[in-house]
Motif scaffolding. Structure first.
Motif, PDB file in Angstrom:
ATOM      1  N   ALA A   1       0.823  -1.207   0.000  1.00  0.00           N
ATOM      2  CA  ALA A   1       0.000   0.000   0.000  1.00  0.00           C
ATOM      3  C   ALA A   1       0.859   1.260   0.000  1.00  0.00           C
ATOM      4  O   ALA A   1       0.600   2.212  -0.755  1.00  0.00           O
ATOM      5  CB  ALA A   1      -0.941  -0.012   1.199  1.00  0.00           C
ATOM      6  N   ALA A   2       1.906   1.266   0.830  1.00  0.00           N
ATOM      7  CA  ALA A   2       2.770   2.440   0.906  1.00  0.00           C
ATOM      8  C   ALA A   2       3.562   2.626  -0.387  1.00  0.00           C
ATOM      9  O   ALA A   2       3.778   3.754  -0.835  1.00  0.00           O
ATOM     10  CB  ALA A   2       3.719   2.313   2.096  1.00  0.00           C
ATOM     11  N   ALA A   3       3.999   1.530  -0.985  1.00  0.00           N
ATOM     12  CA  ALA A   3       4.739   1.619  -2.246  1.00  0.00           C
ATOM     13  C   ALA A   3       3.851   2.192  -3.345  1.00  0.00           C
ATOM     14  O   ALA A   3       4.257   3.084  -4.096  1.00  0.00           O
ATOM     15  CB  ALA A   3       5.262   0.244  -2.639  1.00  0.00           C
ATOM     16  N   LEU A   4       2.626   1.687  -3.452  1.00  0.00           N
ATOM     17  CA  LEU A   4       1.699   2.188  -4.461  1.00  0.00           C
ATOM     18  C   LEU A   4       1.343   3.650  -4.226  1.00  0.00           C
ATOM     19  O   LEU A   4       1.259   4.445  -5.168  1.00  0.00           O
ATOM     20  CB  LEU A   4       0.434   1.335  -4.476  1.00  0.00           C
ATOM     21  N   SER A   5       1.134   3.992  -2.976  1.00  0.00           N
ATOM     22  CA  SER A   5       0.786   5.365  -2.640  1.00  0.00           C
ATOM     23  C   SER A   5       1.914   6.326  -3.009  1.00  0.00           C
ATOM     24  O   SER A   5       1.675   7.404  -3.567  1.00  0.00           O
ATOM     25  CB  SER A   5       0.472   5.482  -1.147  1.00  0.00           C
ATOM     26  N   GLY A   6       3.158   5.916  -2.729  1.00  0.00           N
ATOM     27  CA  GLY A   6       4.300   6.767  -3.044  1.00  0.00           C
ATOM     28  C   GLY A   6       4.483   6.945  -4.541  1.00  0.00           C
ATOM     29  O   GLY A   6       4.761   8.052  -5.017  1.00  0.00           O
ATOM     30  N   ALA A   7       4.323   5.855  -5.295  1.00  0.00           N
ATOM     31  CA  ALA A   7       4.456   5.951  -6.748  1.00  0.00           C
ATOM     32  C   ALA A   7       3.350   6.814  -7.335  1.00  0.00           C
ATOM     33  O   ALA A   7       3.578   7.614  -8.247  1.00  0.00           O
ATOM     34  CB  ALA A   7       4.429   4.561  -7.367  1.00  0.00           C
ATOM     35  N   SER A   8       2.141   6.661  -6.809  1.00  0.00           N
ATOM     36  CA  SER A   8       1.011   7.453  -7.287  1.00  0.00           C
ATOM     37  C   SER A   8       1.232   8.935  -7.008  1.00  0.00           C
ATOM     38  O   SER A   8       0.957   9.790  -7.863  1.00  0.00           O
ATOM     39  CB  SER A   8      -0.282   6.974  -6.619  1.00  0.00           C
ATOM     40  N   GLU A   9       1.734   9.240  -5.826  1.00  0.00           N
ATOM     41  CA  GLU A   9       2.003  10.639  -5.482  1.00  0.00           C
ATOM     42  C   GLU A   9       3.059  11.222  -6.412  1.00  0.00           C
ATOM     43  O   GLU A   9       2.934  12.357  -6.897  1.00  0.00           O
ATOM     44  CB  GLU A   9       2.474  10.730  -4.036  1.00  0.00           C
ATOM     45  N   GLY A  10       4.095  10.429  -6.698  1.00  0.00           N
ATOM     46  CA  GLY A  10       5.164  10.910  -7.566  1.00  0.00           C
ATOM     47  C   GLY A  10       4.699  11.153  -8.983  1.00  0.00           C
ATOM     48  O   GLY A  10       5.001  12.190  -9.583  1.00  0.00           O
ATOM     49  N   ILE A  11       3.921  10.224  -9.543  1.00  0.00           N
ATOM     50  CA  ILE A  11       3.489  10.385 -10.929  1.00  0.00           C
ATOM     51  C   ILE A  11       2.471  11.515 -11.047  1.00  0.00           C
ATOM     52  O   ILE A  11       2.378  12.180 -12.077  1.00  0.00           O
ATOM     53  CB  ILE A  11       2.912   9.060 -11.480  1.00  0.00           C
ATOM     54  N   THR A  12       1.718  11.771  -9.958  1.00  0.00           N
ATOM     55  CA  THR A  12       0.797  12.905  -9.952  1.00  0.00           C
ATOM     56  C   THR A  12       1.567  14.217 -10.025  1.00  0.00           C
ATOM     57  O   THR A  12       1.175  15.150 -10.737  1.00  0.00           O
ATOM     58  CB  THR A  12      -0.077  12.871  -8.686  1.00  0.00           C
ATOM     59  N   LYS A  13       2.695  14.282  -9.308  1.00  0.00           N
ATOM     60  CA  LYS A  13       3.538  15.484  -9.366  1.00  0.00           C
ATOM     61  C   LYS A  13       4.102  15.676 -10.770  1.00  0.00           C
ATOM     62  O   LYS A  13       4.142  16.796 -11.283  1.00  0.00           O
ATOM     63  CB  LYS A  13       4.684  15.375  -8.355  1.00  0.00           C
ATOM     64  N   VAL A  14       4.532  14.586 -11.394  1.00  0.00           N
ATOM     65  CA  VAL A  14       5.067  14.675 -12.751  1.00  0.00           C
ATOM     66  C   VAL A  14       3.976  15.148 -13.714  1.00  0.00           C
ATOM     67  O   VAL A  14       4.219  16.002 -14.571  1.00  0.00           O
ATOM     68  CB  VAL A  14       5.637  13.321 -13.204  1.00  0.00           C
ATOM     69  N   GLY A  15       2.773  14.631 -13.548  1.00  0.00           N
ATOM     70  CA  GLY A  15       1.664  15.065 -14.391  1.00  0.00           C
ATOM     71  C   GLY A  15       1.378  16.541 -14.232  1.00  0.00           C
ATOM     72  O   GLY A  15       1.087  17.245 -15.209  1.00  0.00           O
ATOM     73  N   ALA A  16       1.471  17.022 -13.005  1.00  0.00           N
ATOM     74  CA  ALA A  16       1.231  18.448 -12.759  1.00  0.00           C
ATOM     75  C   ALA A  16       2.302  19.296 -13.441  1.00  0.00           C
ATOM     76  O   ALA A  16       2.004  20.350 -14.027  1.00  0.00           O
ATOM     77  CB  ALA A  16       1.204  18.709 -11.258  1.00  0.00           C
ATOM     78  N   VAL A  17       3.544  18.835 -13.371  1.00  0.00           N
ATOM     79  CA  VAL A  17       4.633  19.563 -14.027  1.00  0.00           C
ATOM     80  C   VAL A  17       4.392  19.633 -15.536  1.00  0.00           C
ATOM     81  O   VAL A  17       4.561  20.682 -16.163  1.00  0.00           O
ATOM     82  CB  VAL A  17       5.984  18.868 -13.728  1.00  0.00           C
ATOM     83  N   VAL A  18       4.003  18.512 -16.105  1.00  0.00           N
ATOM     84  CA  VAL A  18       3.763  18.456 -17.542  1.00  0.00           C
ATOM     85  C   VAL A  18       2.652  19.427 -17.939  1.00  0.00           C
ATOM     86  O   VAL A  18       2.765  20.174 -18.920  1.00  0.00           O
ATOM     87  CB  VAL A  18       3.404  17.010 -17.963  1.00  0.00           C
ATOM     88  N   ARG A  19       1.575  19.437 -17.166  1.00  0.00           N
ATOM     89  CA  ARG A  19       0.466  20.349 -17.473  1.00  0.00           C
ATOM     90  C   ARG A  19       0.878  21.809 -17.298  1.00  0.00           C
ATOM     91  O   ARG A  19       0.401  22.682 -18.034  1.00  0.00           O
ATOM     92  CB  ARG A  19      -0.736  20.026 -16.579  1.00  0.00           C
ATOM     93  N   ASP A  20       1.764  22.083 -16.341  1.00  0.00           N
ATOM     94  CA  ASP A  20       2.260  23.445 -16.158  1.00  0.00           C
ATOM     95  C   ASP A  20       3.034  23.942 -17.369  1.00  0.00           C
ATOM     96  O   ASP A  20       3.220  25.156 -17.524  1.00  0.00           O
ATOM     97  CB  ASP A  20       3.161  23.517 -14.916  1.00  0.00           C
ATOM     98  N   HIS A  21       3.497  23.008 -18.200  1.00  0.00           N
ATOM     99  CA  HIS A  21       4.231  23.382 -19.408  1.00  0.00           C
ATOM    100  C   HIS A  21       3.333  23.289 -20.651  1.00  0.00           C
ATOM    101  O   HIS A  21       3.810  23.029 -21.757  1.00  0.00           O
ATOM    102  CB  HIS A  21       5.473  22.505 -19.563  1.00  0.00           C
ATOM    103  N   ASP A  22       2.046  23.501 -20.426  1.00  0.00           N
ATOM    104  CA  ASP A  22       1.062  23.636 -21.514  1.00  0.00           C
ATOM    105  C   ASP A  22       0.869  22.371 -22.337  1.00  0.00           C
ATOM    106  O   ASP A  22       0.517  22.442 -23.528  1.00  0.00           O
ATOM    107  CB  ASP A  22       1.444  24.798 -22.446  1.00  0.00           C
ATOM    108  N   VAL A  23       1.049  21.207 -21.719  1.00  0.00           N
ATOM    109  CA  VAL A  23       0.714  19.954 -22.392  1.00  0.00           C
ATOM    110  C   VAL A  23      -0.752  19.638 -22.080  1.00  0.00           C
ATOM    111  O   VAL A  23      -1.153  19.616 -20.910  1.00  0.00           O
ATOM    112  CB  VAL A  23       1.622  18.800 -21.923  1.00  0.00           C
TER     113      VAL A  23
END
Length: 205
Positions: A35-57
């Motif tokens: 559960a903790a491993a999945l939660s951490g990976a999900s949190e990380g990929i959510t941050k990456v997605g936010a970064v990508v959207r911040d760059h107008d993707v």
């Protein structure tokens, strides 16, 4: 009496100008339980997605590829926890922003970020593939005319055409820890080659 025929394979290529970059980004997270491993990976990929959207993707250019979790073992074979990973496919339409996106994503999640692929591509291959097929058929005809002449014949009607598949642009692949991306990754467009291969059968007269 069976028809005399000649069957040849032709190949053709067409240069196209890339207008997109395909990114395959992955975030991993180690933890003591699933559960903790999945939660951490999900949190990380959510941050990456936010970064990508911040760059107008646009949202339509962001897609989850897969997610998974595996048990980790030490060098003695003892289970020591779990590693979860999630992958994100991103299509970047502004080539000059690729380095900025990678640098910002690395800053957001640190060495949890892995870049599996950076690939130049074209958003619409149809015109390039049409030109490549034209070149492939012309190559096949040229070969067939030579074989016909060598056998004292002329080409007749086309009896069959089969495409062997289009050749995609060559991918540039990278596996790198995020600290190696700190300076960004400039991407130069240049030209890409699209290819096609066709098998054609002609009647010999």
């Amino acid at each position: 009496m069976a028809k005399r025929t000649v069957t040849v394979i032709g190949s053709g290529r067409a240069a196209v100008s890339p207008d997109v970059v395909r990114l395959d980004l992955r975030v991993g997270h180690d933890a003591g339980d699933v559960a903790a491993a999945l939660s951490g990976a999900s949190e990380g990929i959510t941050k990456v997605g936010a970064v990508v959207r911040d760059h107008d993707v646009a949202d339509a250019d962001i897609r989850t590829l897969d997610a998974g979790v595996n048990q980790r073992w030490d060098n003695t074979g003892t289970a020591i926890g779990f590693t979860a990973q999630q992958r994100l496919a991103v299509t970047v339409r502004r080539l000059e922003s690729v380095g900025e996106i990678l640098e910002a994503a690395a800053s957001a999640v640190g060495n949890a970020l892995l870049v599996d692929q950076v690939r130049l591509d074209v958003s619409d291959r149809s015109e390039g593939l049409r030109r490549a097929r034209d070149a492939a058929f012309a190559d096949a005809r040229d070969k067939a005319e030579q074989y016909a002449a060598l056998s004292g014949s002329q080409l007749g009607a086309v009896l069959g055409v089969a495409e062997a598949g289009a050749v995609a642009p060559v991918a540039y692949k990278a596996m790198a820890a995020s600290r190696d991306l700190a300076g960004g990754m400039p991407v130069e467009g240049g030209d890409l080659d699209l290819g096609a291969t066709v098998t054609v059968t002609w009647e010999l007269r």
